[in-house]
Design an enzyme around this catalytic site. Structure first.
Site, PDB file in Angstrom:
ATOM      1  CE1 TYR A  34      49.598  33.130  38.646  1.00 49.41           C
ATOM      2  CE2 TYR A  34      47.329  33.410  37.901  1.00 49.41           C
ATOM      3  CZ  TYR A  34      48.623  32.969  37.676  1.00 49.41           C
ATOM      4  OH  TYR A  34      48.943  32.394  36.469  1.00 49.41           O
TER       5      TYR A  34
ATOM      6  CB  SER B 157      47.448  34.326  33.942  1.00 55.84           C
ATOM      7  OG  SER B 157      46.263  33.610  34.235  1.00 55.84           O
TER       8      SER B 157
END
Length: 265
Positions: free
Chosen positions: A169, A156
């Site tokens: 995350y 990401s």
């Protein structure tokens, strides 16, 4: 277009929107596709049905990737299916060998760091990172015995620019990027290329309603004027798995429409 003709890929998290986009692009390029899911069984079956209806080969495999033994079982079953002689249905087999793994399965909960518990942390890290380690290790053991293969991690842009409430995350995705680089070094001599893809914000149903301010900011920041689509990430994964990327390994391919190119001052 048949960049991946004769190959078999395992896509984890294929019941979600991003996994669906990746799986469909692999199938469109000629690969047989093993679709992993944990709970989204019907969604994964729908993807498999679309692939089969288009003349491809697909199978749905269920596993909880938070457990190491489940990761290894999943990869083993995908490899066994890949090696089966196949017809054009989901039970027919891949008709080859397992050549590609895309580690896409993951979770993205929002939890402010001051109130985060160790259990919250482990839930994200085990799903997003430990599963990548275990699936990669299992797949590489098979690939190294059969002339190599390709492994792609879905990371990401938050690996470099974390958002509030995403400490667990962002940390997991940063580790995924570095794991790919480390794995590329150690598995390269065995003909296995390992890379990562770091998407920006990807369009999905209900996103604009659930996060209107965030979507607005992304649209203002993105260079190409739109949010990403699952097939944009699928294209990147297909490229990295294809012969076109035969000298690319240990690389993080950012797919964010140019958001990361925006000045920060």
């Amino acid at each position: 277009m048949t960049l991946l003709a004769g190959r078999t890929a395992l896509i984890t998290g294929a019941g979600g929107g991003l996994g669906r986009g990746i799986a469909l692009r692999f199938a469109e390029e000629g690969a047989a596709v093993a679709l992993h899911c944990r709970t989204a069984v019907e969604a994964a079956r729908a993807v498999a049905a679309d692939i089969v209806a288009a003349g491809g080969r697909a199978v749905v495999l269920q596993a909880d990737l938070r457990a190491e033994e489940e990761c290894r079982r999943l990869v083993r079953e995908a490899a066994e299916w890949a090696g089966a002689s196949g017809g054009a249905d989901d039970a027919g087999g891949g008709g080859g060998r397992l050549t590609s793994l895309v580690n896409n399965a993951g979770v993205q909960p929002v939890r402010p760091l001051p109130g985060m518990t160790a259990a919250d942390w482990r839930e994200v890290v085990d799903t997003n990172l430990t599963s990548v380690f275990a699936c990669t290790q299992a797949a590489a053991e098979i690939m190294r015995a059969h002339d190599g293969g390709t492994i792609t991690h879905i990371a990401s842009v938050e690996a470099a620019t974390p958002a509030e409430g995403h400490a667990h995350y962002a940390a997991s995705k940063a580790a995924v990027v570095l794991h790919a680089r480390a794995a590329a070094r150690e598995y390269g001599p065995h003909g296995i290329r390992v890379n990562s893809v770091s998407p920006g914000l990807i369009e999905r149903d209900g996103l604009a309603e659930a996060w209107p301010e965030g979507v607005r900011r992304w649209r203002e920041a993105v260079a190409v004027g739109r949010l990403g689509r699952p097939e944009d990430v699928g294209d990147a994964c297909v490229f990295l798995a294809s012969p076109l990327a035969s000298w690319i390994t240990g690389h993080d391919l950012v797919v964010d429409g140019g958001v990361s190119a925006r000045p920060s001052w």
